[in-house]
Design an enzyme around this catalytic site. Structure first.
Site, PDB file in Angstrom:
ATOM      1  N   ASN A 102       0.834  -1.209   0.000  1.00 26.18           N
ATOM      2  CA  ASN A 102       0.000   0.000   0.000  1.00 26.18           C
ATOM      3  C   ASN A 102       0.863   1.251   0.000  1.00 26.18           C
ATOM      4  O   ASN A 102       0.789   2.085   0.898  1.00 26.18           O
ATOM      5  CB  ASN A 102      -0.882   0.026   1.256  1.00 26.18           C
ATOM      6  CG  ASN A 102      -2.141  -0.778   1.057  1.00 26.18           C
ATOM      7  OD1 ASN A 102      -2.623  -0.949  -0.067  1.00 26.18           O
ATOM      8  ND2 ASN A 102      -2.676  -1.293   2.145  1.00 26.18           N
ATOM      9  N   SER A 128      -5.672  -6.147  -3.236  1.00 24.36           N
ATOM     10  CA  SER A 128      -6.638  -6.225  -2.145  1.00 24.36           C
ATOM     11  C   SER A 128      -7.212  -7.625  -2.034  1.00 24.36           C
ATOM     12  O   SER A 128      -7.392  -8.320  -3.029  1.00 24.36           O
ATOM     13  CB  SER A 128      -7.775  -5.226  -2.348  1.00 24.36           C
ATOM     14  OG  SER A 128      -8.718  -5.368  -1.294  1.00 24.36           O
ATOM     15  N   LYS A 182      -5.842   1.979  -5.438  1.00 25.32           N
ATOM     16  CA  LYS A 182      -5.899   1.161  -4.220  1.00 25.32           C
ATOM     17  C   LYS A 182      -6.129   2.043  -2.989  1.00 25.32           C
ATOM     18  O   LYS A 182      -6.854   1.669  -2.064  1.00 25.32           O
ATOM     19  CB  LYS A 182      -4.614   0.332  -4.071  1.00 25.32           C
ATOM     20  CG  LYS A 182      -4.526  -0.470  -2.761  1.00 25.32           C
ATOM     21  CD  LYS A 182      -5.645  -1.471  -2.636  1.00 25.32           C
ATOM     22  CE  LYS A 182      -5.624  -2.448  -1.493  1.00 25.32           C
ATOM     23  NZ  LYS A 182      -4.985  -2.223  -0.267  1.00 25.32           N
ATOM     24  N   HIS A 185      -9.700   2.820  -2.980  1.00 26.54           N
ATOM     25  CA  HIS A 185     -10.371   1.571  -2.571  1.00 26.54           C
ATOM     26  C   HIS A 185     -10.408   1.499  -1.046  1.00 26.54           C
ATOM     27  O   HIS A 185     -11.444   1.238  -0.427  1.00 26.54           O
ATOM     28  CB  HIS A 185      -9.619   0.369  -3.163  1.00 26.54           C
ATOM     29  CG  HIS A 185      -9.958  -0.957  -2.545  1.00 26.54           C
ATOM     30  ND1 HIS A 185      -9.535  -1.319  -1.288  1.00 26.54           N
ATOM     31  CD2 HIS A 185     -10.682  -2.007  -3.013  1.00 26.54           C
ATOM     32  CE1 HIS A 185      -9.986  -2.531  -1.000  1.00 26.54           C
ATOM     33  NE2 HIS A 185     -10.682  -2.964  -2.035  1.00 26.54           N
ATOM     34  N   ASN A 186      -9.258   1.766  -0.416  1.00 20.64           N
ATOM     35  CA  ASN A 186      -9.191   1.684   1.042  1.00 20.64           C
ATOM     36  C   ASN A 186     -10.010   2.792   1.704  1.00 20.64           C
ATOM     37  O   ASN A 186     -10.609   2.573   2.755  1.00 20.64           O
ATOM     38  CB  ASN A 186      -7.730   1.758   1.505  1.00 20.64           C
ATOM     39  CG  ASN A 186      -7.021   0.426   1.334  1.00 20.64           C
ATOM     40  OD1 ASN A 186      -7.421  -0.394   0.508  1.00 20.64           O
ATOM     41  ND2 ASN A 186      -5.973   0.208   2.086  1.00 20.64           N
ATOM     42  N   GLU A 189     -13.384   1.614   1.673  1.00 19.84           N
ATOM     43  CA  GLU A 189     -13.440   0.556   2.700  1.00 19.84           C
ATOM     44  C   GLU A 189     -13.660   1.165   4.098  1.00 19.84           C
ATOM     45  O   GLU A 189     -14.500   0.696   4.868  1.00 19.84           O
ATOM     46  CB  GLU A 189     -12.107  -0.200   2.627  1.00 19.84           C
ATOM     47  CG  GLU A 189     -11.861  -1.266   3.662  1.00 19.84           C
ATOM     48  CD  GLU A 189     -10.434  -1.820   3.489  1.00 19.84           C
ATOM     49  OE1 GLU A 189     -10.147  -2.401   2.422  1.00 19.84           O
ATOM     50  OE2 GLU A 189      -9.616  -1.667   4.425  1.00 19.84           O
TER      51      GLU A 189
HETATM   52  C1  3PG Z   1      -4.957  -2.810   4.609  1.00 16.66           C
HETATM   53  O1  3PG Z   1      -4.744  -2.368   3.486  1.00 16.66           O
HETATM   54  O2  3PG Z   1      -4.103  -3.314   5.308  1.00 16.66           O
HETATM   55  C2  3PG Z   1      -6.345  -2.805   5.103  1.00 16.66           C
HETATM   56  O3  3PG Z   1      -7.171  -2.257   4.159  1.00 16.66           O
HETATM   57  C3  3PG Z   1      -6.506  -2.160   6.446  1.00 16.66           C
HETATM   58  O4  3PG Z   1      -6.092  -0.849   6.512  1.00 16.66           O
HETATM   59  P1  3PG Z   1      -6.167  -0.090   7.951  1.00 16.66           P
HETATM   60  O5  3PG Z   1      -5.222  -0.816   8.874  1.00 16.66           O
HETATM   61  O6  3PG Z   1      -5.729   1.308   7.687  1.00 16.66           O
HETATM   62  O7  3PG Z   1      -7.574  -0.184   8.435  1.00 16.66           O
END
Ligand code: 3PG
Length: 471
Positions: A102, A128, A182, A185-186, A189
């Site tokens: 990431n 992901s 990505k 995407h997060n 999320e």
């Molecule tokens: C990741 O990419 O590890 C997960 O989406 C979780 O991300 P976070 O720890 O920031 O919630």
């Protein structure tokens, strides 16, 4: 010396790296792995199948066929640069290095420039699906040099998740676009997870439901329009007991949100690009507020509020809450896609949003049935102003907005915070309002700072002498 016979190499043998190599081996590729931590190399060496577990980076590099295809799956940040510092002196012109972590998209641009100077390719590939996804098929978001991508495409397509027969990986464009997609995407999320947490709070504290009842509600939601990985795992979480105490694990978990940064980056960059994504912002903020646990506990003795209860017929109310959740999911995806649309112009990514929706349909954490609706919307109109104005999506948000208002109003009365569901409604109401009160803000700016304004009735830039200036 190791013969160069392997198709693909991976550095970083955490669970995800290990699983991705096993997945590749299952698909008939000859693969090699390396990690500085020799314990992890041992774990890989003990895996079934013909995977080469290299004990030195030199052996690892020499084991790969040219042009070498090397993926890094190491924690984002400085570690990527440390690994590159070790790796770059050993690789040759034309070799392809991929970063599957990431990484921050601007770091990827810097690394691409550095690698290209030496004749190497550097692809930023968002991956992901977690450890399970890596093993069974993740969603992958690659960006960088197209010729280099074409060389790794057969491997990535083989191991990616499939929807029907279509792999959840596609070339997204030049530069850092893979990491950017990505990141967003997060961000989405974060929004979806917080929306589900808020729905849980309404059910638990507002309606007084038991964990079993809440688990059943989420299971039911997962059958229809809200069908998604996150709703599915949420339902499952409510059914897991702690072996030691016999209590539900969920009830034992400290309510302090942690984060690794991708949600925050999404918000920070959206502010830079000037795109509103309030739900994602509020999801990051919800984690930040939760982290002040001690302060909250102390404040709970000082600050008062109404009785935390929503006195309504449970069955009917869960239907309303489900609609509020559906509404909020749609609005959250709409914000994320809108950021991608504008960032694509800002960073010259030339991004195909249909392609993004397509590869998010399977394998990734935000995979959901509704992604197919989004894909269709962008197929119909690649320049769609916002997902919310697609006829099919508009029908759904128009239908569910009333229940969303009811849930928010009842929660406000009961003192249950719904930052993300609330932000979704405010975004929706702002976006559908032809005339916002921003004329007043413009007048104020002109009043105290002579910042000028535009008019509705004629073209040009105007200033008014408003009277005595105070600032
Ligand atoms: C990741 O990419 O590890 C997960 O989406 C979780 O991300 P976070 O720890 O920031 O919630």
């Amino acid at each position: 010396m190791q013969e160069p016979i392997y198709d693909f190499g991976l550095i970083g043998l955490g669970t995800m790296g290990n699983n991705l190599l096993l997945n590749m081996a299952d698909h008939g590729f000859e693969v090699a792995g390396y990690d500085k931590d020799l314990e992890k190399v041992k774990v890989l060496a003990n895996e079934k199948g013909d995977i080469y577990a290299a004990e030195t980076i030199e052996d690892f590099v020499n084991s790969l066929e040219k042009p070498r295809k090397i993926m890094l799956l190491v924690p984002a940040g400085k570690i990527v640069d440390y690994v590159l510092a070790d790796l770059l002196p050993l690789v040759d012109e034309g070799d392809i290095i991929m970063d599957g972590g990431n990484s921050y998209f601007k770091d990827t641009e810097r690394r691409q420039t550095e690698c290209e100077k030496h004749g190497h390719y550097f692809l930023g590939i968002g991956i992901s699906g977690g450890a399970e996804g890596a093993r069974r098929g993740p969603s992958m978001m690659p960006g960088g040099n197209k010729k280099a991508y074409d060389k790794v495409k057969p491997i990535l397509e083989a191991v990616a998740a499939k929807v029907g027969k279509q792999p959840c990986v596609t070339y997204l464009g030049e530069g850092s676009v893979g990491n950017y997609v990505k990141m967003v995407h997060n961000g989405i999320e974060y929004g979806l997870m917080q929306i589900l947490a808020e729905a849980y709070d309404v059910m638990k504290r507002g309606l007084g439901m038991t964990n079993d009842e809440i688990g059943d509600a989420f299971t039911d939601w997962n059958e229809k329009e809200l069908q998604s990985f996150l709703v599915e795992i949420t339902a499952r979480i409510f059914r897991v007991e702690d072996q030691e105490t016999g209590k539900d694990v969920l009830d034992l978990i400290l309510d302090k949100g942690k984060q690794k940064g991708t949600g925050k980056w999404t918000s920070q960059d959206a502010l830079d690009v000037g795109v509103p994504i309030p739900t994602i912002d509020l999801a990051v903020i919800a984690r930040a507020i939760s982290a002040f646990k001690q302060d909250r506990v102390a404040a709970s003795e000082i600050l008062t509020g109404p009785e935390t209860v929503i006195k309504k017929d449970k069955k009917a109310y869960i239907r309303r809450l489900k609609n509020a959740t559906l509404f909020s999911f749609l609005v959250t995806y709409a914000q994320g896609m809108d950021l991608l649309k504008h960032a694509s112009v800002e960073y010259k990514y030339n991004l195909d949003l249909e392609g993004v929706a397509k590869i998010w349909r399977g394998g990734c954490i935000i995979r959901a049935k509704m992604l197919e609706d989004f894909r269709r919307a962008y197929k119909k109109d690649a320049d769609l102003a916002n997902l919310l104005v697609d006829a099919g999506i508009a029908k759904k948000v128009n239908k569910t907005q009333k229940d969303t208002r009811t849930v928010i109003a009842d929660s406000v009365k009961a003192g249950i915070p719904l930052p993300c569901i609330g932000a979704c409604l405010a975004y929706f109401d702002s976006y559908r309002t032809a005339r916002l009160p921003m004329n007043l803000t413009q007048a104020q700016r002109d009043f105290f700072g002579s910042h000028t304004y535009e008019r509705l009735d004629k073209e040009g830039i105007f200033h008014t002498e408003w009277g005595e200036k105070n600032v």
